[in-house]
Design a protein around this motif. Structure first.
Motif, PDB file in Angstrom:
ATOM      1  N   TYR A  99       0.798  -1.357   0.099  1.00  0.00           N
ATOM      2  CA  TYR A  99       0.085  -0.036   0.009  1.00  0.00           C
ATOM      3  C   TYR A  99       0.907   1.313   0.006  1.00  0.00           C
ATOM      4  O   TYR A  99       0.555   2.293  -0.818  1.00  0.00           O
ATOM      5  CB  TYR A  99      -0.965   0.034   1.229  1.00  0.00           C
ATOM      6  CG  TYR A  99      -1.859   1.346   1.316  1.00  0.00           C
ATOM      7  CD1 TYR A  99      -2.974   1.305   0.545  1.00  0.00           C
ATOM      8  CD2 TYR A  99      -1.420   2.432   2.135  1.00  0.00           C
ATOM      9  CE1 TYR A  99      -3.580   2.432   0.605  1.00  0.00           C
ATOM     10  CE2 TYR A  99      -2.208   3.340   2.176  1.00  0.00           C
ATOM     11  CZ  TYR A  99      -3.330   3.565   1.505  1.00  0.00           C
ATOM     12  OH  TYR A  99      -4.094   4.599   1.632  1.00  0.00           O
ATOM     13  N   PHE A 100       1.852   1.096   0.679  1.00  0.00           N
ATOM     14  CA  PHE A 100       2.893   2.283   0.940  1.00  0.00           C
ATOM     15  C   PHE A 100       3.447   2.664  -0.517  1.00  0.00           C
ATOM     16  O   PHE A 100       3.564   4.000  -0.669  1.00  0.00           O
ATOM     17  CB  PHE A 100       3.986   2.050   2.095  1.00  0.00           C
ATOM     18  CG  PHE A 100       4.983   3.207   2.159  1.00  0.00           C
ATOM     19  CD1 PHE A 100       4.708   4.103   2.700  1.00  0.00           C
ATOM     20  CD2 PHE A 100       6.296   3.000   1.400  1.00  0.00           C
ATOM     21  CE1 PHE A 100       5.763   5.186   3.063  1.00  0.00           C
ATOM     22  CE2 PHE A 100       7.033   3.950   1.474  1.00  0.00           C
ATOM     23  CZ  PHE A 100       6.882   5.039   2.411  1.00  0.00           C
ATOM     24  N   ARG A 102       2.372   2.175  -3.333  1.00  0.00           N
ATOM     25  CA  ARG A 102       1.219   2.505  -4.308  1.00  0.00           C
ATOM     26  C   ARG A 102       1.059   3.799  -3.937  1.00  0.00           C
ATOM     27  O   ARG A 102       0.873   4.825  -5.054  1.00  0.00           O
ATOM     28  CB  ARG A 102      -0.071   1.696  -4.314  1.00  0.00           C
ATOM     29  CG  ARG A 102      -0.901   2.031  -5.407  1.00  0.00           C
ATOM     30  CD  ARG A 102      -1.745   0.568  -5.843  1.00  0.00           C
ATOM     31  NE  ARG A 102      -2.437   0.029  -4.753  1.00  0.00           N
ATOM     32  CZ  ARG A 102      -3.496   0.602  -4.666  1.00  0.00           C
ATOM     33  NH1 ARG A 102      -4.343   1.379  -5.336  1.00  0.00           N
ATOM     34  NH2 ARG A 102      -4.397  -0.038  -3.596  1.00  0.00           N
ATOM     35  N   GLN A 103       0.906   4.224  -2.774  1.00  0.00           N
ATOM     36  CA  GLN A 103       0.552   5.726  -2.265  1.00  0.00           C
ATOM     37  C   GLN A 103       1.821   6.593  -2.736  1.00  0.00           C
ATOM     38  O   GLN A 103       1.546   7.686  -3.275  1.00  0.00           O
ATOM     39  CB  GLN A 103       0.527   5.815  -0.869  1.00  0.00           C
ATOM     40  CG  GLN A 103      -0.857   5.559  -0.259  1.00  0.00           C
ATOM     41  CD  GLN A 103      -1.803   6.773  -0.500  1.00  0.00           C
ATOM     42  OE1 GLN A 103      -1.491   7.730  -1.111  1.00  0.00           O
ATOM     43  NE2 GLN A 103      -3.202   6.462  -0.046  1.00  0.00           N
ATOM     44  N   ALA A 104       3.053   5.924  -2.709  1.00  0.00           N
ATOM     45  CA  ALA A 104       4.181   6.919  -3.105  1.00  0.00           C
ATOM     46  C   ALA A 104       4.056   7.311  -4.449  1.00  0.00           C
ATOM     47  O   ALA A 104       4.170   8.193  -5.279  1.00  0.00           O
ATOM     48  CB  ALA A 104       5.434   6.259  -2.926  1.00  0.00           C
ATOM     49  N   SER A 107       1.242   9.406  -5.520  1.00  0.00           N
ATOM     50  CA  SER A 107       1.852  10.696  -5.059  1.00  0.00           C
ATOM     51  C   SER A 107       2.419  11.532  -6.217  1.00  0.00           C
ATOM     52  O   SER A 107       2.187  12.584  -6.351  1.00  0.00           O
ATOM     53  CB  SER A 107       2.192  10.971  -3.678  1.00  0.00           C
ATOM     54  OG  SER A 107       1.387  10.203  -2.632  1.00  0.00           O
TER      55      SER A 107
END
Lengths: 256, 446
Positions: A99-100, A102-104, A107
């Motif tokens: 998840y991290f 994908r968020q990065a 963003s």
């Protein structure tokens, strides 16, 4: 590509100059290694370039593809294509690695005005790149860096780098705490990312890493500026003679 | 009385009027039961409403929120569609639903309970066999104002009883709804929970306020966990502006029994949760986890009294707090090791995150130890988000607001993973995310 000119910096609230007029140019496709004794300013350089709080730039400039890096927030530097693989990656309980990542990724895409990556495309990509680095599916599902071994954390940093595909990659003591196998995996990952339009700045204390990631240029940083530069053989010479032997007795590391 | 002066406030007349209204009407409000109510009320009046001069109320001004003209809760019902989103425990879970402190049988689902397990409205028990409700082993003369008040004004609640060896495979959820209302109201429910020897129960206690109202929930729970029994509680408290809740939970544990409770107190003008656990047998274990998350002008208060009365028991208190805006949280946890309680292992940890300069957290760990062979520890931390972590996330491209919210969420993670029921875990995750700036961008973590 990365242009550092006469960079001077202090730790916020302290007078002591840590970077003392550092100049360096990394052109696309090049791998530069920065070596130096403890306290020479290696990590400060990495943090100043990536925008960590707590440092004050007192002079000079740093640009990436002509854009003034020093004016940007850390996330804007990331969007501009700068990536720092950290010496001490942070643990984030409750947030999965996948998840991290994908968020990065999203963003950065958002900041660049690009569309978010679809869940399917992301999964395919992350599995592909993770496999190259020997990062198993289990590590992707676990919380970011939580309970990871030293080697797993560093591999995870390189995986983030591989996912974000930066223009300039800074590796801060990525070799510290790695056994020889982990070092090789990390180096393979970095080598796989070498390309004509990407630059690398590899900060290291020891020559060992440079056996696996062969640099185009080696610089010796001491007292906040580059004292001497050369090709790969300079790293070997340092290994043999020590900092004092290459730079003169005043630069010798105090034995612990 | 001079010693009490300034330490307590005279109760407002609303409480006496409420008792008057219940007389002869509420379950257990005639005969001997009425006498007991009257006695409890006298006790309440004598104790008064505590002011911050009372040590246990130092950080929470009870008089300011509780000593107000509340009337008894309106009878009323609620749109079932508003209750369904709060269902937890899976489709096989049994449910008892209370509205404003009174059970609503038509919403409840209690079919197919195993033989030897009873779940009833407390009102029925109060009407038929009030002598069953209070047992001297658990209920000494209340030294506590609000407990005395609850005994005087209780109308209903949950009666949950499992005979020896009985286990319910699915969770039992008790949902306590507080409705919207024009005028200020109060409810004084009482839950009686008894697990016989080797009985086993997973309980989900959900308290939700719907819509706007000024209300006071004054809940008392007496929980007996007999030898070898095992009780797991996942508890959520979600209230709104103008809502106050005082919950007092008293646990008594027998030998080789186990209690594990995880509480999420998220939202509400005032939430106070008092827990008293008494380890009265050997080799038993009590674990109390919790998350407090005040923001705006909310005030959340947790008080724990962990009594090790017998040898070879373990206990653990693990609370995390996130305070934002002008929110205030209090954690007062005490470990009390009685002189016979040798080889006690007892731990307490309270980690706090202060997200704003105006937020306040009061942590008060206490140890009182009369045995010599014990392992006890307590630890409290308090701080802002770790700058190194913030930088790490931002260096990966996340903006500061997103990074802060993600790290705040991560901070709560260690409590979340102690929630036993998966559906409660998701509910709490969503509750947390709904309170974080930009939490909708992290929706997938729900």
């Amino acid at each position: 590509m990365l242009e550092i000119k006469d960079l001077q910096a202090t730790i916020e609230g302290q007078d002591k100059q840590i970077l003392n007029g550092l100049s360096l140019t990394v052109r696309p496709g090049e791998v530069h290694a920065i070596m130096g004794p403890n306290g020479s300013g290696k990590s400060t350089l990495a943090y100043v370039l990536s925008g960590r709080d707590g440092y004050e730039v007192t002079g000079g400039s740093a640009t990436l593809d002509g854009e003034d890096l020093l004016e940007l927030e850390p996330e804007e530097r990331a969007a501009a294509g700068l990536f720092l693989a950290m010496q001490y990656p942070v643990e984030i309980p409750g947030v999965s690695n996948m998840y991290f990542l994908r968020q990065a990724m999203n963003s950065i895409r958002k900041a660049r005005g690009e569309e978010e990556i679809s869940a399917g495309a992301f999964m395919k990509l992350v599995k592909e790149r993770a496999a190259l680095l020997g990062v198993g599916g289990e590590l992707l599902k676990r919380d970011v860096n939580r309970g990871f071994s030293g080697g797993e954390k560093k591999r995870n940093e390189i995986l983030q780098m591989a996912m974000l595909q930066p223009r300039i990659c800074i590796l801060d003591e990525t070799d510290s705490g790695l056994d020889i196998d982990a070092l090789r995996t990390v180096a393979d990952g970095v080598n796989a990312m070498r390309s004509p339009d990407r630059g690398f700045l590899i900060i290291t204390h020891y020559q060992r890493l440079l056996d696996y990631i062969v640099p185009d240029h080696v610089h010796v940083l001491a007292k906040g500026r580059i004292q001497t530069s050369g090709d790969r053989s300079l790293a070997l010479e340092l290994e043999e003679k020590g900092y004092g032997g290459v730079l003169g007795a005043e630069f010798a590391e105090v034995a612990a | 009385m001079s010693a009490l002066r300034n330490r307590t406030a005279e109760p407002v007349p609303g409480f006496a009027e409420a008792l008057e209204r219940l007389r002869g009407e509420a379950a257990g409000s005639s005969g001997r039961a009425l006498e007991q109510r009257n006695a409890a009320f006298e006790r309440f009046q004598a104790l008064g409403v505590p002011t911050p001069r009372v040590e246990n109320w130092k950080y929470t001004n009870a008089a300011s929120f509780a000593n107000r003209p509340f009337a008894l809760a309106p009878r009323g019902t609620v749109d079932p569609d508003l209750v369904i989103p709060h269902f937890a425990g899976g489709h096989k879970a049994r449910r008892l639903i209370l509205v404003n402190g009174r059970t609503v049988p038509q919403f409840s689902h209690l079919g197919g309970l195993p033989a030897g397990m009873t779940v009833r409205p407390l009102a029925q028990v109060l009407a038929e066999t009030p002598e069953l409700v209070d047992r001297t082993s658990v209920n000494d003369e209340p030294e506590h104002s609000f407990e005395a008040l609850n005994r005087a004004l209780v109308e209903d609640g949950a009666w949950i009883s499992l005979e020896d060896g009985v286990a319910l495979d699915e969770p039992l959820q008790v949902i306590s709804i507080l409705t919207e209302a024009e005028s200020a109201f109060m409810a004084h429910p009482r839950h009686v929970i008894r697990l016989g020897r080797n009985a086993k129960l997973r309980l989900i206690l959900t308290t939700v306020a719907l819509g706007q109202a000024e209300s006071l929930l004054n809940q008392v729970e007496t929980v007996e966990i007999a030898d070898g029994a095992d009780l797991t509680i996942d508890r959520t408290l979600e209230q709104g502006q103008g809502r106050s809740a005082i919950t007092r939970s008293r646990f008594v544990l027998g030998s080789r029994s186990r209690l594990q409770q995880t509480t999420a107190s998220i939202g509400g003008s005032l939430i106070r949760h008092e827990m008293e656990a008494r380890l009265r047998g050997t080799h038993s274990e009590a674990i109390l986890n919790g998350l407090m998350m005040p923001q705006g002008t909310e005030h959340v208060d947790t008080l724990i009294r962990m009594h090790h009365e017998m040898p070879d028991c373990q206990s653990d208190q693990f609370y995390k707090t996130v305070a934002d805006d002008r929110g205030r949280a209090v954690f007062a946890g005490k470990i009390f090791v009685h002189k016979d309680a040798q080889r006690t292992n007892s731990y307490q940890k309270n980690d706090s995150l202060l997200l704003s300069d105006d937020a306040e957290i009061d942590a008060k760990p206490e140890l009182e130890i009369y045995a010599d062979d014990v392992k006890c520890s307590h630890g409290a931390t308090c701080g802002d988000l770790d700058p190194a972590s913030l930088f790490y996330l931002r260096s990966r491209g996340m903006d500061e607001a997103l990074a802060r919210s993600m790290l705040t969420f991560a901070f709560t993670g260690e409590v979340l993973e102690r929630i036993a029921d998966e559906s409660v875990d998701h509910i709490v995750r969503r509750m947390i995310l709904s309170r974080l700036p930009g939490g909708e961008r992290l929706a997938e973590l729900g």
